[in-house]
Design a protein around this motif. Structure first.
Motif, PDB file in Angstrom:
ATOM      1  N   ARG A 130     -25.645  72.470  56.486  1.00  0.00           N
ATOM      2  CA  ARG A 130     -26.179  71.172  56.894  1.00  0.00           C
ATOM      3  C   ARG A 130     -25.131  70.430  57.714  1.00  0.00           C
ATOM      4  NH1 ARG A 130     -31.289  70.231  57.591  1.00  0.00           N
ATOM      5  NH2 ARG A 130     -31.719  68.028  57.579  1.00  0.00           N
ATOM      6  N   TRP A 131     -25.536  69.866  58.815  1.00  0.00           N
ATOM      7  CA  TRP A 131     -24.690  69.064  59.689  1.00  0.00           C
ATOM      8  C   TRP A 131     -25.208  67.639  59.665  1.00  0.00           C
ATOM      9  CZ3 TRP A 131     -21.639  71.086  64.208  1.00  0.00           C
ATOM     10  CH2 TRP A 131     -21.286  72.424  64.028  1.00  0.00           C
ATOM     11  N   TRP A 132     -24.294  66.679  59.772  1.00  0.00           N
ATOM     12  CA  TRP A 132     -24.650  65.253  59.762  1.00  0.00           C
ATOM     13  C   TRP A 132     -23.787  64.547  60.782  1.00  0.00           C
ATOM     14  CZ3 TRP A 132     -21.799  60.864  59.049  1.00  0.00           C
ATOM     15  CH2 TRP A 132     -22.493  59.684  58.749  1.00  0.00           C
ATOM     16  N   ALA A 167     -18.815  62.652  61.989  1.00  0.00           N
ATOM     17  CA  ALA A 167     -19.540  63.886  61.710  1.00  0.00           C
ATOM     18  C   ALA A 167     -19.074  64.487  60.395  1.00  0.00           C
ATOM     19  CB  ALA A 167     -19.337  64.889  62.836  1.00  0.00           C
ATOM     20  N   ARG A 168     -19.995  65.192  59.740  1.00  0.00           N
ATOM     21  CA  ARG A 168     -19.684  65.930  58.509  1.00  0.00           C
ATOM     22  C   ARG A 168     -20.447  67.243  58.549  1.00  0.00           C
ATOM     23  NH1 ARG A 168     -20.945  60.720  55.415  1.00  0.00           N
ATOM     24  NH2 ARG A 168     -22.937  61.707  55.033  1.00  0.00           N
ATOM     25  N   ILE A 169     -19.753  68.317  58.192  1.00  0.00           N
ATOM     26  CA  ILE A 169     -20.405  69.619  58.098  1.00  0.00           C
ATOM     27  C   ILE A 169     -19.833  70.383  56.912  1.00  0.00           C
ATOM     28  CG2 ILE A 169     -20.958  69.793  60.550  1.00  0.00           C
ATOM     29  CD1 ILE A 169     -18.605  71.652  60.902  1.00  0.00           C
ATOM     30  N   GLY A 193     -20.024  76.337  62.239  1.00  0.00           N
ATOM     31  CA  GLY A 193     -21.149  77.218  62.555  1.00  0.00           C
ATOM     32  C   GLY A 193     -20.753  78.276  63.557  1.00  0.00           C
ATOM     33  N   ALA A 194     -21.664  79.190  63.790  1.00  0.00           N
ATOM     34  CA  ALA A 194     -21.418  80.252  64.759  1.00  0.00           C
ATOM     35  C   ALA A 194     -21.135  79.632  66.123  1.00  0.00           C
ATOM     36  CB  ALA A 194     -22.628  81.166  64.819  1.00  0.00           C
ATOM     37  N   GLY A 195     -19.982  79.966  66.694  1.00  0.00           N
ATOM     38  CA  GLY A 195     -19.617  79.458  68.008  1.00  0.00           C
ATOM     39  C   GLY A 195     -19.090  78.034  68.006  1.00  0.00           C
ATOM     40  N   ILE A 196     -18.911  77.427  66.850  1.00  0.00           N
ATOM     41  CA  ILE A 196     -18.424  76.052  66.765  1.00  0.00           C
ATOM     42  C   ILE A 196     -17.141  76.044  65.940  1.00  0.00           C
ATOM     43  CG2 ILE A 196     -18.915  73.703  65.980  1.00  0.00           C
ATOM     44  CD1 ILE A 196     -20.788  74.611  68.182  1.00  0.00           C
ATOM     45  N   ASP A 197     -16.080  75.507  66.528  1.00  0.00           N
ATOM     46  CA  ASP A 197     -14.820  75.371  65.808  1.00  0.00           C
ATOM     47  C   ASP A 197     -14.654  73.931  65.347  1.00  0.00           C
ATOM     48  OD1 ASP A 197     -13.980  78.042  66.235  1.00  0.00           O
ATOM     49  OD2 ASP A 197     -13.294  77.509  68.252  1.00  0.00           O
ATOM     50  N   LEU A 198     -14.029  73.758  64.203  1.00  0.00           N
ATOM     51  CA  LEU A 198     -13.722  72.414  63.724  1.00  0.00           C
ATOM     52  C   LEU A 198     -12.596  71.833  64.573  1.00  0.00           C
ATOM     53  CD1 LEU A 198     -13.744  73.077  59.896  1.00  0.00           C
ATOM     54  CD2 LEU A 198     -15.369  71.671  61.162  1.00  0.00           C
ATOM     55  N   PRO A 199     -12.644  70.536  64.864  1.00  0.00           N
ATOM     56  CA  PRO A 199     -11.541  69.931  65.615  1.00  0.00           C
ATOM     57  C   PRO A 199     -10.290  69.838  64.745  1.00  0.00           C
ATOM     58  CG  PRO A 199     -13.139  68.255  64.962  1.00  0.00           C
ATOM     59  CD  PRO A 199     -13.709  69.584  64.567  1.00  0.00           C
ATOM     60  N   PRO A 200      -9.130  69.696  65.355  1.00  0.00           N
ATOM     61  CA  PRO A 200      -7.874  69.659  64.602  1.00  0.00           C
ATOM     62  C   PRO A 200      -7.784  68.502  63.606  1.00  0.00           C
ATOM     63  CG  PRO A 200      -7.444  69.785  66.969  1.00  0.00           C
ATOM     64  CD  PRO A 200      -8.917  69.656  66.792  1.00  0.00           C
ATOM     65  N   ASP A 201      -8.522  67.419  63.837  1.00  0.00           N
ATOM     66  CA  ASP A 201      -8.435  66.273  62.923  1.00  0.00           C
ATOM     67  C   ASP A 201      -9.435  66.349  61.767  1.00  0.00           C
ATOM     68  OD1 ASP A 201     -10.691  65.813  64.514  1.00  0.00           O
ATOM     69  OD2 ASP A 201     -10.341  63.652  64.663  1.00  0.00           O
ATOM     70  N   ARG A 242     -13.057  67.198  52.426  1.00  0.00           N
ATOM     71  CA  ARG A 242     -13.142  66.243  51.323  1.00  0.00           C
ATOM     72  C   ARG A 242     -14.415  66.533  50.546  1.00  0.00           C
ATOM     73  NH1 ARG A 242     -11.961  61.894  54.289  1.00  0.00           N
ATOM     74  NH2 ARG A 242     -14.095  61.282  54.666  1.00  0.00           N
ATOM     75  N   ASP A 243     -14.284  66.835  49.252  1.00  0.00           N
ATOM     76  CA  ASP A 243     -15.419  67.131  48.377  1.00  0.00           C
ATOM     77  C   ASP A 243     -16.279  68.269  48.923  1.00  0.00           C
ATOM     78  OD1 ASP A 243     -14.685  65.060  46.607  1.00  0.00           O
ATOM     79  OD2 ASP A 243     -15.742  63.586  47.842  1.00  0.00           O
ATOM     80  N   GLY A 244     -15.640  69.289  49.489  1.00  0.00           N
ATOM     81  CA  GLY A 244     -16.341  70.475  49.970  1.00  0.00           C
ATOM     82  C   GLY A 244     -17.025  70.321  51.316  1.00  0.00           C
ATOM     83  N   VAL A 245     -16.776  69.207  52.005  1.00  0.00           N
ATOM     84  CA  VAL A 245     -17.404  68.949  53.307  1.00  0.00           C
ATOM     85  C   VAL A 245     -16.323  68.543  54.301  1.00  0.00           C
ATOM     86  CG1 VAL A 245     -19.073  67.490  54.534  1.00  0.00           C
ATOM     87  CG2 VAL A 245     -19.544  68.202  52.191  1.00  0.00           C
ATOM     88  N   TRP A 246     -16.409  69.073  55.516  1.00  0.00           N
ATOM     89  CA  TRP A 246     -15.475  68.713  56.579  1.00  0.00           C
ATOM     90  C   TRP A 246     -15.915  67.408  57.229  1.00  0.00           C
ATOM     91  CZ3 TRP A 246     -10.954  71.066  57.171  1.00  0.00           C
ATOM     92  CH2 TRP A 246     -10.806  72.352  56.628  1.00  0.00           C
TER      93      TRP A 246
END
Length: 123
Positions: free
Chosen positions: A31-33, A48-50, A54-62, A66-70
C-alpha cells in the motif's frame, strides 16, 4: 477546487487545497499513501508513506522506517495536472480523501486526470 476526470467526463470535484491518495502497487501489492497540496503553482506531493519499495521504485535517501512503514518527503515540483494510471491490475482502486471524505476511483475508465480549476466543467 481539485477536479478529477476520466476521458471527457468530470467524475469528482473536491474543495480545499489538501488531499491524500492511496493505492496498491501493481506488482508488490504494498500500500502506498501520499499527501498532496494544491496552490497557485500547481499540485505537489508533500508527504509519502509506503510499506516497501515497489518494482522499479527506489526509496529516497531521506526515507525513515517507522512502525514498519517508510516515511519520506517527495522532492517534486508542482505540476498543473497529474495523471493516475488506472490499470485494474492493483487488486484495489485508487482512493482519494479530502476533508474527512474518501472516494474510491474507478479502475475501468482509463487514466484519471487531476487538476485544479474554479469550475471543473471548464477545465
Amino acid at each position: 477546487m481539485i477536479c478529477l476526470g476520466a476521458g471527457a467526463a468530470v467524475i469528482l470535484a473536491l474543495s480545499g487545497p489538501d488531499f491524500t491518495l492511496d493505492w496498491s502497487h501493481s506488482v508488490t501489492r504494498d500500500r502506498w499513501w501520499e499527501r498532496w497540496r494544491a496552490d497557485a503553482a500547481g499540485l505537489a506531493p508533500v508527504e509519502a508513506r509506503i510499506a516497501g519499495p515497489g518494482a522499479g521504485i527506489d526509496l529516497p535517501p531521506d526515507a525513515v522506517l517507522r512502525d514498519g512503514v517508510w516515511h519520506f518527503t517527495p522532492h517534486l515540483p508542482p505540476r498543473p495536472e497529474v495523471t493516475l494510471a488506472a490499470s485494474g491490475a492493483t487488486g484495489g482502486a485508487w482512493r482519494i480523501c479530502a476533508r474527512g471524505e474518501c472516494h474510491a476511483l474507478p479502475e475501468d475508465r482509463g487514466p484519471i486526470r487531476l487538476w485544479q480549476a474554479a469550475d471543473c466543467d471548464q477545465g
